[in-house]
Design a protein around this motif. Structure first.
Motif, PDB file in Angstrom:
ATOM      1  N   GLU A 277      -3.333  46.049  35.574  1.00 22.66           N
ATOM      2  CA  GLU A 277      -3.774  45.698  34.224  1.00 22.66           C
ATOM      3  C   GLU A 277      -3.201  44.349  33.800  1.00 22.66           C
ATOM      4  OE1 GLU A 277      -3.205  48.885  31.448  1.00 22.66           O
ATOM      5  OE2 GLU A 277      -4.137  50.343  32.780  1.00 22.66           O
TER       6      GLU A 277
ATOM      7  N   LYS B 119     -12.753  37.522  34.807  1.00 24.87           N
ATOM      8  CA  LYS B 119     -13.041  38.569  33.819  1.00 24.87           C
ATOM      9  C   LYS B 119     -14.274  39.375  34.227  1.00 24.87           C
ATOM     10  CE  LYS B 119     -13.844  39.348  28.915  1.00 24.87           C
ATOM     11  NZ  LYS B 119     -13.933  38.747  27.590  1.00 24.87           N
ATOM     12  N   LYS B 120     -15.336  38.698  34.621  1.00 23.52           N
ATOM     13  CA  LYS B 120     -16.551  39.403  35.048  1.00 23.52           C
ATOM     14  C   LYS B 120     -16.294  40.185  36.331  1.00 23.52           C
ATOM     15  CE  LYS B 120     -19.950  36.316  32.951  1.00 23.52           C
ATOM     16  NZ  LYS B 120     -20.988  35.304  33.211  1.00 23.52           N
ATOM     17  N   TYR B 121     -15.510  39.608  37.233  1.00 22.88           N
ATOM     18  CA  TYR B 121     -15.182  40.296  38.487  1.00 22.88           C
ATOM     19  C   TYR B 121     -14.453  41.608  38.186  1.00 22.88           C
ATOM     20  CZ  TYR B 121     -13.383  41.201  43.151  1.00 22.88           C
ATOM     21  OH  TYR B 121     -13.089  41.793  44.356  1.00 22.88           O
ATOM     22  N   ARG B 122     -13.473  41.532  37.302  1.00 24.16           N
ATOM     23  CA  ARG B 122     -12.712  42.739  36.937  1.00 24.16           C
ATOM     24  C   ARG B 122     -13.644  43.782  36.331  1.00 24.16           C
ATOM     25  NH1 ARG B 122      -7.294  42.033  33.790  1.00 24.16           N
ATOM     26  NH2 ARG B 122      -6.347  42.620  35.783  1.00 24.16           N
ATOM     27  N   THR B 123     -14.491  43.368  35.417  1.00 21.10           N
ATOM     28  CA  THR B 123     -15.411  44.296  34.762  1.00 21.10           C
ATOM     29  C   THR B 123     -16.338  44.951  35.783  1.00 21.10           C
ATOM     30  OG1 THR B 123     -15.351  42.986  32.734  1.00 21.10           O
ATOM     31  CG2 THR B 123     -17.197  44.504  32.993  1.00 21.10           C
ATOM     32  N   GLN B 124     -16.899  44.157  36.670  1.00 21.75           N
ATOM     33  CA  GLN B 124     -17.835  44.682  37.671  1.00 21.75           C
ATOM     34  C   GLN B 124     -17.176  45.627  38.663  1.00 21.75           C
ATOM     35  OE1 GLN B 124     -19.206  40.987  39.268  1.00 21.75           O
ATOM     36  NE2 GLN B 124     -20.814  40.727  37.734  1.00 21.75           N
ATOM     37  N   HIS B 125     -15.935  45.342  39.033  1.00 22.27           N
ATOM     38  CA  HIS B 125     -15.288  46.106  40.092  1.00 22.27           C
ATOM     39  C   HIS B 125     -14.391  47.242  39.602  1.00 22.27           C
ATOM     40  CE1 HIS B 125     -16.753  42.648  42.304  1.00 22.27           C
ATOM     41  NE2 HIS B 125     -16.731  43.440  43.352  1.00 22.27           N
ATOM     42  N   THR B 126     -14.154  47.310  38.308  1.00 23.58           N
ATOM     43  CA  THR B 126     -13.347  48.427  37.803  1.00 23.58           C
ATOM     44  C   THR B 126     -14.186  49.402  37.001  1.00 23.58           C
ATOM     45  OG1 THR B 126     -12.666  47.166  35.847  1.00 23.58           O
ATOM     46  CG2 THR B 126     -11.185  47.151  37.741  1.00 23.58           C
ATOM     47  N   GLN B 127     -15.390  49.029  36.693  1.00 21.01           N
ATOM     48  CA  GLN B 127     -16.260  49.865  35.872  1.00 21.01           C
ATOM     49  C   GLN B 127     -16.409  51.268  36.461  1.00 21.01           C
ATOM     50  OE1 GLN B 127     -20.239  48.330  35.412  1.00 21.01           O
ATOM     51  NE2 GLN B 127     -20.181  48.795  33.228  1.00 21.01           N
TER      52      GLN B 127
ATOM     53  N   TRP C  76     -13.327  53.738  36.123  1.00 19.98           N
ATOM     54  CA  TRP C  76     -12.900  54.262  34.827  1.00 19.98           C
ATOM     55  C   TRP C  76     -13.917  55.195  34.189  1.00 19.98           C
ATOM     56  CZ3 TRP C  76      -8.038  53.671  34.757  1.00 19.98           C
ATOM     57  CH2 TRP C  76      -7.449  52.548  35.320  1.00 19.98           C
TER      58      TRP C  76
END
Length: 142
Positions: free
Chosen positions: A83, A114-122, A125
């Motif tokens: 995180e 930021k987009k990478y994190r969103t795409q790969h952690t979606q 969670w």
């Protein structure tokens, strides 16, 4: 991360000289530090010019580009599995600034951190809805 990098070299069947192998090991061990060609050359006991030419010849990439690629790969792992903020990740990997990190990341990965994190952690969670997803035992949730 060190193991992954070494396996990458093995899988690509690279026959590296001792100097270049030592250089690569040093890079993986020091990813969180600012690494210079001069520092690597001193560590390997050769001149910076010799190391730069040998590295490019054996690895097919310049030392600086190799270091940056390994740092971006490490940042991808951090974005998905921690995180830590983007600023913390850029500082942890010794980028000169957050904006430099973001532009290097986007150039290599094709998207922002930021987009990478969103795409790969979606997917990680998403929590299943027990009433909707557990139809075998509906009485448990009534």
């Amino acid at each position: 991360l060190v193991f992954t990098g070494r396996m990458h070299l093995v899988l690509n069947d690279k026959m590296l000289s001792h100097t270049i192998r030592s250089c690569v090991d040093y890079i993986y061990a020091q990813l969180s530090e600012r690494i210079t060609v001069r520092e690597l050359a001193e560590f390997c006991g050769v001149s910076a010019t010799f190391l730069s030419k040998s590295f490019a010849q054996e690895m097919g990439i310049s030392i600086i580009d190799y270091i940056r690629e390994r740092k971006i790969e490490a940042s991808q792992d951090m974005l998905v599995n921690t995180e830590m903020s983007i600023l913390e990740i850029s500082c942890n990997l010794a980028f000169s600034s957050q904006s430099h990190f973001i532009s290097a990341f986007k150039a290599q990965v094709g998207t922002t951190p930021k987009k990478y994190r969103t795409q790969h952690t979606q997917a990680r969670w998403i929590t299943p809805n027990p009433k909707k997803d557990c139809k075998r035992f509906p009485y448990i949730f009534d």
